[in-house]
Design a protein around this motif. Structure first.
Motif, PDB file in Angstrom:
ATOM      1  N   THR A  33      17.270  46.141 120.931  1.00 54.44           N
ATOM      2  CA  THR A  33      17.612  44.736 121.119  1.00 54.44           C
ATOM      3  C   THR A  33      16.588  43.859 120.395  1.00 54.44           C
ATOM      4  OG1 THR A  33      16.272  44.528 123.120  1.00 54.44           O
ATOM      5  CG2 THR A  33      18.583  45.238 123.415  1.00 54.44           C
ATOM      6  N   PRO A  34      16.870  42.566 120.259  1.00 49.37           N
ATOM      7  CA  PRO A  34      15.887  41.658 119.661  1.00 49.37           C
ATOM      8  C   PRO A  34      14.540  41.679 120.400  1.00 49.37           C
ATOM      9  CG  PRO A  34      18.017  40.589 119.731  1.00 49.37           C
ATOM     10  CD  PRO A  34      18.157  41.884 120.492  1.00 49.37           C
ATOM     11  N   HIS A  35      14.575  41.895 121.713  1.00 50.68           N
ATOM     12  CA  HIS A  35      13.331  41.969 122.491  1.00 50.68           C
ATOM     13  C   HIS A  35      12.445  43.093 121.962  1.00 50.68           C
ATOM     14  CE1 HIS A  35      10.556  42.279 125.870  1.00 50.68           C
ATOM     15  NE2 HIS A  35      10.883  43.554 125.990  1.00 50.68           N
ATOM     16  N   ALA A  37      12.676  44.616 119.038  1.00 53.05           N
ATOM     17  CA  ALA A  37      12.306  44.344 117.645  1.00 53.05           C
ATOM     18  C   ALA A  37      11.081  43.435 117.587  1.00 53.05           C
ATOM     19  CB  ALA A  37      13.487  43.719 116.896  1.00 53.05           C
ATOM     20  N   LEU A  38      11.021  42.431 118.451  1.00 51.87           N
ATOM     21  CA  LEU A  38       9.860  41.539 118.510  1.00 51.87           C
ATOM     22  C   LEU A  38       8.618  42.308 118.954  1.00 51.87           C
ATOM     23  CD1 LEU A  38       8.499  38.741 118.481  1.00 51.87           C
ATOM     24  CD2 LEU A  38       9.291  38.458 120.835  1.00 51.87           C
TER      25      LEU A  38
END
Length: 84
Positions: A33-35, A37-38
């Protein structure tokens, strides 16, 4: 897409906000998820392709279809159908 997500630093506490607990030291196979990836860009985690044991099994072409009948059974007889 699934990834094996682990803390980048041994002993680091990485919160798994979706599950409400910390990421275990040996990691988890989770949806990418973007979480995450960050967190990877920040250097907090490492992400790898998951081991084959965690990937969905592919159906072999040699396996019979779900509506196949038992070997030697009359295909027209509904009582001989395999229930799955």
């Amino acid at each position: 897409m699934k990834k094996l997500i682990k803390p980048a630093v041994p002993g680091a506490v990485i919160p798994d906000v979706e599950r409400g607990r910390d990421l275990p030291p040996d990691g988890l196979v989770l949806d990418w998820t973007p979480h995450w990836a960050l967190m990877e860009r920040r250097g907090d985690i490492v992400a790898e392709d998951p081991p084959a044991a965690f990937l969905p099994a592919e159906v072999s072409p040699s396996e019979p279809p779900a509506d196949a009948t038992e070997p030697g059974a009359d295909p027209g007889d509904k009582a001989t159908r395999i229930r799955r």
